[in-house]
Design an enzyme around this catalytic site. Structure first.
Site, PDB file in Angstrom:
ATOM      1  N   CYS A 135     -26.982 -63.936  37.323  1.00 14.42           N
ATOM      2  CA  CYS A 135     -27.308 -63.703  35.915  1.00 14.42           C
ATOM      3  C   CYS A 135     -26.452 -64.567  34.995  1.00 14.42           C
ATOM      4  O   CYS A 135     -25.277 -64.261  34.760  1.00 14.42           O
ATOM      5  CB  CYS A 135     -27.109 -62.219  35.590  1.00 14.42           C
ATOM      6  SG  CYS A 135     -27.427 -61.851  33.859  1.00 14.42           S
ATOM      7  N   CYS A 138     -25.392 -62.824  31.704  1.00 14.80           N
ATOM      8  CA  CYS A 138     -24.312 -61.836  31.858  1.00 14.80           C
ATOM      9  C   CYS A 138     -22.979 -62.537  32.111  1.00 14.80           C
ATOM     10  O   CYS A 138     -21.961 -62.139  31.547  1.00 14.80           O
ATOM     11  CB  CYS A 138     -24.559 -60.911  33.053  1.00 14.80           C
ATOM     12  SG  CYS A 138     -26.247 -60.408  33.316  1.00 14.80           S
ATOM     13  N   ASP A 139     -22.966 -63.540  32.973  1.00 11.67           N
ATOM     14  CA  ASP A 139     -21.693 -64.075  33.469  1.00 11.67           C
ATOM     15  C   ASP A 139     -21.364 -65.483  32.986  1.00 11.67           C
ATOM     16  O   ASP A 139     -20.214 -65.921  33.139  1.00 11.67           O
ATOM     17  CB  ASP A 139     -21.697 -64.049  35.012  1.00 11.67           C
ATOM     18  CG  ASP A 139     -21.833 -62.628  35.532  1.00 11.67           C
ATOM     19  OD1 ASP A 139     -21.239 -61.726  34.913  1.00 11.67           O
ATOM     20  OD2 ASP A 139     -22.540 -62.414  36.536  1.00 11.67           O
TER      21      ASP A 139
END
Ligand code: NAP
Length: 310
Positions: A135, A138-139
């Site tokens: 992701c 997200c990261d």
């Protein structure tokens, strides 16, 4: 006949499930949508969506799916936080066991989407969350001015690599063939982006490091050369698996577990429909998921009418 809890239960709250919810509520069906985490599906974590009509400048995945949820709730859709564990047929009803009890329905629409595939290489599992991710939204921000690898050549790999260039120093896009699968407009952007270096005909072999990811071993399939790349993170975009495990032997699936449907989105079981990414389909996009859902509800409505007449 025993009256079911609901006319229709929708399993999954991504764009497909939420669209089904909008159509079902407008058809005045007694309907429940169950979602195991939060509504939005994989579109929720997509940075920017440019191919859903009506948004000429694009829209973030978060905002678009938030609009889907609000629209479904506006028509009164009941959404419960439950995970489907098994679905079976009993006395003409569809029964769904969940982590919070059993639900019965006349008809069911499966809209459970997909999850990212794992590569299955050494180090992938042990470094998950310690540099390995699926992701970028997200990261990605954790890799400011770092070097990351992105594995794959599809829409996800290329789109997410482009997103990662907002933060990182370099993306090494590792693809096993000599041409990308991604949409041409994304390919063009990747080719023009100085921060993206594509390693063609290359497969990942092993991820290693001390406390976090430090090195990715890759092999060129044409020259057979093996080399170690110094990286800080590895993003895996090697395709998806359907989230259909709760349908053990109930419906016909293809060899990869995607559910077969007819033109009305009905599966091999009458009154059981499948929409969006979880079904066997030539295209997995938000627009097709929404289209599938609208068709499925029309089919479900007819099925439910006959169900109560019999
Ligand atoms: P995908 O289209 O299946 O692409 C997966 C990529 O990973 C392929 O390039 C594949 O190589 C490669 N791959 C598979 N297994 C591998 C392995 N073991 N090692 C190395 N590489 C491997 O998956 P996706 O990109 O996640 O997309 C899934 C669906 O969502 C698609 O239908 C896509 O169009 C859609 N999607 C659309 C958008 C958008 O519209 N902007 C964005 C994201 C996703 P090969 O090419 O050689 O098979």
């Amino acid at each position: 006949m025993i009256k079911p809890d609901y006319d229709l239960v929708i399993i999954g709250g991504g764009p497909a499930g939420l669209t089904a919810g909008i159509y079902a509520m407008r058809a005045k069906l007694n309907c429940l949508l169950i979602e195991k985490t939060v509504t939005g599906g994989s579109a929720l974590i997509t940075d920017w969506i440019e191919n859903y009509p009506g948004f000429p400048d694009g829209i973030s995945g978060y905002d678009l799916t938030d609009r889907f949820t609000k629209q479904a709730k506006h028509f009164g859709l009941k959404i419960e936080n439950k995970a489907a564990k098994e679905l079976w047929l009993d006395d003409g009803l569809k029964k769904i066991s969940t982590d919070k009890g059993i639900i019965t329905a006349a008809s069911v629409i499966v809209a459970t989407g997909t999850s990212p595939k794992k590569l299955g290489i050494e180090g992938e599992k042990s470094f998950y969350g310690k540099g390995v991710s699926a992701c970028a939204t997200c990261d990605g921000p954790f890799f400011k001015n770092k070097v990351v690898a992105a594995i794959g050549g599809g829409d996800s790999a290329v789109q997410e690599s482009l997103f990662l260039t907002k933060f990182v120093k370099k993306v090494l896009l590792i693809h096993r063939r000599d041409s990308l699968r991604a949409t041409k407009i994304l390919q063009e952007r990747a080719f023009k982006n100085d921060k993206i270096e594509i390693l063609w005909d290359t497969i990942p072999k092993k991820i290693f490091g001390k406390d976090s990811v430090e090195t990715l071993t890759v092999q060129n399939l044409k020259t057979e050369e093996i080399k170690d790349l110094s990286i800080d993170g590895c993003f895996v975009f090697a395709g998806t698996n359907p989230n259909n495990d709760f349908l053990v032997d109930t419906v016909k699936k293809n060899e990869n577990g995607f559910i077969y449907t007819d033109k009305n989105m009905e599966t091999s079981v009458k009154g059981l429909f499948c929409v969006g990414d979880a079904r066997q389909t030539p295209l997995r996009q938000i627009v097709t998921a929404a289209g599938d859902a609208a068709i499925a509800v029309i089919g479900a409505e007819k099925y439910i009418e006959n169900f109560y007449e019999e």
